[in-house]
Structure formats: C-alpha cells, structure tokens
Scaffold this motif. Structure first.
Motif, PDB file in Angstrom:
ATOM      1  N   ARG A 225      46.930  47.610  38.654  1.00  0.00           N
ATOM      2  CA  ARG A 225      45.511  47.337  38.797  1.00  0.00           C
ATOM      3  C   ARG A 225      45.353  45.919  39.329  1.00  0.00           C
TER       4      ARG A 225
ATOM      5  N   ASP B 166      47.949  37.579  37.817  1.00  0.00           N
ATOM      6  CA  ASP B 166      47.500  36.333  37.208  1.00  0.00           C
ATOM      7  C   ASP B 166      47.160  35.329  38.306  1.00  0.00           C
TER       8      ASP B 166
ATOM      9  N   GLY C  28      43.488  43.657  38.393  1.00  0.00           N
ATOM     10  CA  GLY C  28      43.388  42.732  37.267  1.00  0.00           C
ATOM     11  C   GLY C  28      44.720  42.434  36.590  1.00  0.00           C
ATOM     12  N   ASP C  29      45.788  43.128  36.987  1.00  0.00           N
ATOM     13  CA  ASP C  29      47.112  42.853  36.422  1.00  0.00           C
ATOM     14  C   ASP C  29      47.676  41.532  36.930  1.00  0.00           C
TER      15      ASP C  29
END
Length: 154
Positions: A12, A17, A14-15
């Motif tokens: 995803r 950083d 959002g995985d």
C-alpha cells in the motif's frame, strides 16, 4: 525438504516511510500474514489450524529479521516465501524470505526472517506439547535454515 509457500502481499502507498521505502514495522505484519496463511494451508496433508484444539493457541516467542535491500512501493505484490525450519515438542520455527517482485531481477530478497511460535493452553497460558497430527501438519512444510548473513550475537 519441501518447497516454501509463496504468499503474494499487496503493498500500500502508506507502507512507505519518509525515506521512500517500505517501513521496517510493516515487515513484521508481512511475516504474520504469511505465517497465518501457511498454518491454514493443507500442503498435501492436514493444515495445522485444522488439527489444533480450540483450547490452544500459538504465541510469538521470538522474531529475527535481517534487512538486505530496500523494498519500494509497487502496484505488484511483494512475495513472501514461508516454510518451517524446526518442530519441537511445544514450539516451532518458521523461516521467511521477503522478495521484491518488481526489482530488476524480479526476485531481489529484501529481508530474511525467522519466527519461533509456542503452543499454549488458553486457560493456563502455559506451553503444551503438540499432538502428532500438529507436528505432522508442520512437518510437511520443513525446509532449509534461514540464510542469515550474521548469526545472533555476532
């Protein structure tokens, strides 16, 4: 030795950083997803979860992860190979290789890992011996040791 179970895991956005690669904390979730899948797979015999008593569950006793290369976001799933490396009387150990399926060689290993699980009685919270059926279900996934570059404590 059995071949590992390969579990595709969708990354995803959002995985990632702030460094632009999948965060190390997500790797533990990848391992969990692959582990649950292996314990649910019959693999030619019975699945571990199918021969387990409702009065028992497994707990993580130890995780070890060695990161080898960054894993970047991709629309293609990452691949997690999972297998069993050891079966004891009340514990077992899994091995993993997390692979980037979008890397130039389409199989760069980004991390290798190991998890030791302990079979526990739900009421007492104490370790209990595995049944022969449970050991056999795990035994059908026996594979090689995890190819860590460094040994623990080194």
């Amino acid at each position: 030795m059995s071949p590992p179970l390969t579990v595709p895991l969708q990354l995803r956005f959002g995985d990632e950083d702030s460094y632009g690669h999948v965060n190390n904390a997500r790797f533990v979730q990848f391992l969990e997803d692959a582990r649950v899948r292996l314990l649910s797979e019959p693999g030619g015999g019975s699945a571990f979860l199918d021969v387990s008593d409702a009065g028992q569950y497994t707990l993580v006793g130890r995780h070890e992860i060695e990161y080898l290369a960054p894993l970047n976001f991709s629309r293609e799933p990452a691949g997690v190979d999972v297998w069993i490396t050891a079966v004891g009387s009340s514990s077992f150990t899994l091995g993993y290789a997390v692979r980037d399926t979008e890397a130039p060689d389409a199989g760069t290993t980004c991390a290798v890992a190991s998890t030791t699980m302990i079979l526990v009685d739900r009421q007492s919270g104490r370790p209990v011996p595995m049944s022969e059926a449970q050991q056999a279900a795990l035994g059908q996934w026996i594979g090689r040791e995890v190819p860590f570059r460094r040994t623990a404590g080194a």
